[in-house]
Design an enzyme around this catalytic site. Structure first.
Site, PDB file in Angstrom:
ATOM      1  N   GLU A  72       0.788  -1.239   0.000  1.00 32.54           N
ATOM      2  CA  GLU A  72       0.000   0.000   0.000  1.00 32.54           C
ATOM      3  C   GLU A  72       0.824   1.296   0.000  1.00 32.54           C
ATOM      4  OE1 GLU A  72      -3.067  -0.162   2.978  1.00 32.54           O
ATOM      5  OE2 GLU A  72      -4.058  -1.838   1.976  1.00 32.54           O
ATOM      6  N   GLU A 111      -4.842  -8.857   0.781  1.00 30.39           N
ATOM      7  CA  GLU A 111      -5.478  -8.540   2.067  1.00 30.39           C
ATOM      8  C   GLU A 111      -6.975  -8.378   1.852  1.00 30.39           C
ATOM      9  OE1 GLU A 111      -4.098  -5.146   4.356  1.00 30.39           O
ATOM     10  OE2 GLU A 111      -2.009  -5.753   4.085  1.00 30.39           O
TER      11      GLU A 111
HETATM   12  C1  FCB Z   1      -4.372  -2.218   5.472  1.00 28.68           C
HETATM   13  C2  FCB Z   1      -2.962  -2.424   5.990  1.00 28.68           C
HETATM   14  C3  FCB Z   1      -2.858  -3.422   7.102  1.00 28.68           C
HETATM   15  C4  FCB Z   1      -4.015  -3.294   8.074  1.00 28.68           C
HETATM   16  C5  FCB Z   1      -5.331  -3.296   7.342  1.00 28.68           C
HETATM   17  C6  FCB Z   1      -6.532  -3.223   8.229  1.00 28.68           C
HETATM   18  O1  FCB Z   1      -4.463  -0.963   4.897  1.00 28.68           O
HETATM   19  O2  FCB Z   1      -2.137  -2.853   4.931  1.00 28.68           O
HETATM   20  O3  FCB Z   1      -1.620  -3.270   7.729  1.00 28.68           O
HETATM   21  O4  FCB Z   1      -3.845  -2.179   8.843  1.00 28.68           O
HETATM   22  O5  FCB Z   1      -5.365  -2.230   6.439  1.00 28.68           O
END
Ligand code: FCB
Length: 470
Positions: A164, A356
């Site tokens: 990110e 994620e």
């Molecule tokens: C993302 C991050 C991770 C965590 C999630 C909830 O943006 O990459 O580290 O904080 O959100």
């Protein structure tokens, strides 16, 4: 619906700073996050991360939990200042030894390590030399990556360069809500972003040239995909172009971070939006940035819905007050799991990994000693069924990593947001698997065959041939 592929990667993901603790042990240097959490009032409840989940000491227990969950892949991140306490130069063997033990511990259990090289713990020593604003940061990063790859690439083949960039660049350097907590003008923020992109490219080249085993390399931007309000050809076309657009001065989009990396240029609309503040790449930069990648990681949490009543390609970021939400307040929109992979595979032509996806809930241990997180159970079902819908539509999806294994330090929200499949009691370190842990375990065991089919999923309008890749 089409079944999940036989070699599908069912995983969970964590990050070093959020779980490890032991911030002063075994010669670890400080990161910008260590500096940031010391500031009064920037973290909810003034939460600190010097213990967090104490994973640095409890990693064996955590590997046992991974094994009980039945995952065949685990995405971890390496803390740069554990390996190079000053960011460059002197290597700290004890830091490398920690990840060495962890990687071997995973492999013994048949769990494939997916190593993310940067999940935001930038060495403080290098921040003091200009951080991402210094063009040398790209080389510093590549040199660190070389050290990691030399040590682990005999056992690790799956690599993610960055997690990110939207967040560590714009939240960290423009909004100041994350480390290093700066409020810089756009010109400097975009320059820092350019150096991060360059660092990504140099890192990919370094991995390819020195890895002992053929690597599978990806990159994991935040992926706020736009969704069609209605499943009509017109809405889908607008959602697609919106998902690939830079509409205003913000780095919360995908194209700014993906076009350079995959297509070799900044998006034309973004360059127009940022005008004189847009970076001026040096000769050779864009070639260095756009190294061939093996997969695109998508971090999918939520996305705006495109409302066609606002003609003119306008995304609506708000949802009705009664829309289902996470404890963070994020709208729950499982369609991201269909349209995110669909749109990004269409534009960039790479295999997709959901790097994620997860939900924060107000979880607590009930009188029966269990944690009944029904919202997360439902979230997982809906999101995986939608992912299966994208597979059915023909997208090459290689894996799914749930965020996260256990409740941990949620950045500016400290310990307020619980995202784990396992509940963490932060006073004692006790781990308690939640109902969702068992639920995800059962889905993994069945390779997704027990997900509801038919009532969740998207039948696409006949639109693809009309979508133009810009
Ligand atoms: C993302 C991050 C991770 C965590 C999630 C909830 O943006 O990459 O580290 O904080 O959100």
């Amino acid at each position: 619906m089409s079944p999940f592929p036989a070699d599908f990667r069912w995983g969970v993901t964590t990050s070093s700073f959020q779980i490890e603790g032991a911030t002063e042990e075994d010669g670890r240097g400080e990161s910008v996050w260590d500096m940031f959490v010391r500031r009064e009032g920037v973290i909810a409840g003034n939460g600190k991360a010097d213990v967090a989940c104490d994973h640095y000491h409890r990693w064996q227990e955590d590997v046992d939990w991974l094994s009980k969950l039945g995952v065949n892949a685990y995405r971890l991140s390496v803390a740069w200042p554990r390996i190079l306490p000053e960011g460059t130069g002197r290597i700290e063997q004890r830091g490398l030894d920690f990840y060495d033990r962890l990687i071997d511990g995973l492999l013994v259990k048949g769990i494939e390590p997916w190593v993310c090289l940067y999940h935001w713990d930038f060495p403080l020593a290098l921040f003091n030399r200009g951080g991402w604003l210094n063009r040398d940061s790209a080389r510093w990063f590549a040199d660190y990556v070389e050290v990691v790859v030399r040590r682990f690439s005999d056992r690790v083949t799956q690599w993610i360069t960055f997690n990110e960039p939207q967040v560590f660049i714009s939240e960290g350097h423009y909004w100041g809500r994350h480390a290093p907590g700066l409020h810089l003008p756009w010109k400097e923020v975009l320059l820092a972003g350019h150096h991060a992109l360059l660092a990504h490219g140099y890192a990919v080249s370094a991995i390819r040239s020195i890895a002992a085993k053929t690597p599978f390399i990806g990159y994991a931007p935040a992926s706020p995909v736009s969704l069609p309000a209605l499943n009509s050809a017109e809405d889908v076309a607008i959602a697609y172009s919106e998902s690939c657009a830079v509409t205003h001065e913000s780095l919360w989009n995908m194209a700014w971070w993906l076009d350079p990396v995959v297509l070799g240029h900044y998006p034309a609309d973004g360059v127009k939006v940022f005008g004189a503040n847009a970076p001026s790449p040096a000769p050779g930069d864009m070639e260095a940035i756009s190294q061939p990648l093996d997969f695109l990681g998508l971090n999918l949490y939520w996305g705006p819905r495109v409302d066609t009543t606002h003609r003119g390609r306008e995304a609506v970021w708000t949802y009705p007050a009664d829309h289902p939400r996470t404890a963070f307040g994020w709208a729950i929109v499982p369609e991201i799991m269909h349209w995110g992979p669909r749109f990004m595979a269409k534009r960039y032509g790479l295999p997709i990994v959901v790097a994620e996806n997860g939900i924060s809930c107000l979880d607590f241990v009930a009188t029966d000693g269990s944690v009944h997180d029904g919202a997360r159970v439902d979230f997982i079902t809906r999101h995986l069924a939608m992912l299966q819908s994208a597979i059915t539509a023909g997208v090459d999806i290689r894996g799914y990593f749930h965020w996260t294994l256990l409740d941990n330090f949620e950045w500016a929200d400290g310990y307020k947001q619980r995202f784990g499949l396992i509940h963490t009691d932060f006073a004692t370190g006790t781990r308690t698997p939640k109902d969702s842990f068992n639920h995800y375990r059962d889905i993994i065991a069945a390779n997704g065959a027990n997900l509801p089919s038919g009532n969740i999923g998207i039948t696409e309008p006949d639109i693809w041939e009309k979508l133009i890749v810009t």
